[in-house]
Motif scaffolding. Structure first.
Motif, short mmCIF file in Angstrom:
data_model
loop_
_atom_site.label_atom_id
_atom_site.label_comp_id
_atom_site.label_asym_id
_atom_site.label_seq_id
_atom_site.Cartn_x
_atom_site.Cartn_y
_atom_site.Cartn_z
N ALA A 124 -14.68 -15.34 -21.18
CA ALA A 124 -16.08 -15.67 -21.50
C ALA A 124 -16.99 -15.10 -20.50
CB ALA A 124 -16.48 -16.97 -21.92
N TRP A 125 -18.19 -15.23 -20.86
CA TRP A 125 -19.30 -14.58 -19.96
C TRP A 125 -19.20 -15.68 -18.65
CZ3 TRP A 125 -21.85 -10.33 -20.49
CH2 TRP A 125 -21.89 -9.53 -21.74
N HIS A 126 -19.40 -14.65 -17.58
CA HIS A 126 -19.48 -15.57 -16.19
C HIS A 126 -19.80 -14.72 -15.08
CE1 HIS A 126 -15.61 -13.65 -16.11
NE2 HIS A 126 -15.46 -13.99 -14.66
N PRO A 150 -12.91 -3.56 -23.56
CA PRO A 150 -14.20 -3.38 -22.74
C PRO A 150 -14.55 -4.49 -21.87
CG PRO A 150 -13.95 -4.20 -25.09
CD PRO A 150 -12.74 -3.74 -24.79
N LEU A 151 -14.83 -4.21 -20.96
CA LEU A 151 -15.62 -5.20 -19.84
C LEU A 151 -16.94 -5.06 -19.91
CD1 LEU A 151 -15.46 -7.10 -17.35
CD2 LEU A 151 -15.98 -5.10 -16.01
N LEU A 152 -17.83 -6.14 -20.62
CA LEU A 152 -19.42 -6.05 -20.90
C LEU A 152 -19.93 -6.97 -19.48
CD1 LEU A 152 -19.32 -7.31 -24.32
CD2 LEU A 152 -19.15 -5.18 -23.39
N LEU A 153 -21.31 -6.43 -19.18
CA LEU A 153 -22.10 -6.77 -18.29
C LEU A 153 -23.31 -6.98 -18.84
CD1 LEU A 153 -19.90 -4.75 -16.24
CD2 LEU A 153 -21.08 -5.88 -14.59
N TRP A 190 -26.06 -11.13 -12.62
CA TRP A 190 -25.28 -10.61 -13.70
C TRP A 190 -24.14 -11.11 -14.04
CZ3 TRP A 190 -26.29 -5.70 -16.50
CH2 TRP A 190 -27.44 -5.02 -16.09
N GLU A 191 -23.65 -11.42 -15.32
CA GLU A 191 -22.78 -11.70 -15.53
C GLU A 191 -21.51 -10.74 -16.42
OE1 GLU A 191 -23.60 -15.37 -17.69
OE2 GLU A 191 -24.80 -14.32 -19.24
N HIS A 192 -20.25 -11.01 -16.61
CA HIS A 192 -19.36 -10.11 -17.36
C HIS A 192 -18.38 -11.05 -18.16
CE1 HIS A 192 -17.62 -11.22 -13.36
NE2 HIS A 192 -16.57 -11.15 -13.78
N ALA A 193 -17.80 -10.26 -18.96
CA ALA A 193 -16.74 -10.79 -19.95
C ALA A 193 -15.99 -9.65 -20.42
CB ALA A 193 -17.79 -11.53 -21.21
#
Length: 215
Positions: A124-126, A150-153, A190-193
């Motif tokens: 999850a987003w963190h 996919p890595l989302l930021l 920022w955070e990533h997921a």
């Protein structure tokens, strides 16, 4: 452990070996940045197979609100001074530490491994804000092995109205020896997921190298 993996035709070198570090940097907002180098590790399919078989993967459960749930991936964490499960990872950590030493001011000393078995596994987003990452600039270097995911930021203020990714969300499809390094203020601004996907996908291993006191 038997895990299905989608090999890349460009990654059939038998022995894992790094290529020269020449990452491309993208500056983000609030002093954050991301370095990206595609295919940094040749022979990553062989390393994926070795790690899938040798690492003592474990499933975890965590408290979420009023219930305890399964963590949707398998994990293993190597603390400072703990030997890594493969010499190729030791070599990767040494090269990253040497390359970023002048900017980071210290070495990468721990390694967290995550095994995403299929598209149902996710994170999850963190941000990595346990410890120094909540107040200091730092770096987290991630090596991706196996199938691309996919890595989302997104900036922490960049949420959509329903909590979904907002217009500032970046997408990096990572696998097969790709390297991404999140630096500067990235962990706290920022955070990533890694989101779940309904599409058929093979397994992926993520190796996160961090300096002391960052989780």
């Amino acid at each position: 452990m038997s895990i299905a993996v989608q090999d890349s035709l460009l990654d059939l070198c038998a022995a894992p070996a790094t290529t020269p570090l020449r990452p491309r940097r993208t500056s983000l907002t609030h002093g954050a940045w991301v370095d990206l180098q595609r295919g940094w590790l040749d022979g990553s399919a062989e390393l994926f197979t070795r790690l899938a078989e040798r690492v003592p993967w474990r499933a975890e459960r965590r408290k979420m609100y009023d219930r305890t749930v399964d963590v949707p991936r398998l994990l293993c964490f190597y603390r400072e001074d703990a030997p890594l499960p493969d010499e190729a990872l030791e070599a990767c950590r040494r090269e990253l530490s040497e390359y970023y030493q002048a900017e980071l001011g210290e070495s990468f000393v721990t390694a967290g491994l995550c095994l995403y078995r299929d598209g149902r596994d996710s994170v999850a987003w963190h941000g990595d804000t346990i410890g120094r990452g909540s107040t200091e600039d730092t770096m987290v270097a991630i090596l991706s092995l196996g199938a691309a995911r996919p890595l989302l930021l997104r900036p922490r203020a960049g949420l959509g109205p329903d909590g979904s990714p907002g217009p500032g969300t970046l997408r990096y499809n990572l696998g097969h020896g790709d390297l991404i390094v999140m630096g500067g203020s990235c962990q706290r601004t920022w955070e990533h997921a890694v989101p779940k996907t309904a599409h058929s996908t093979g397994a992926r291993i993520s190796v996160q190298f961090r300096p002391q006191g960052v989780r």
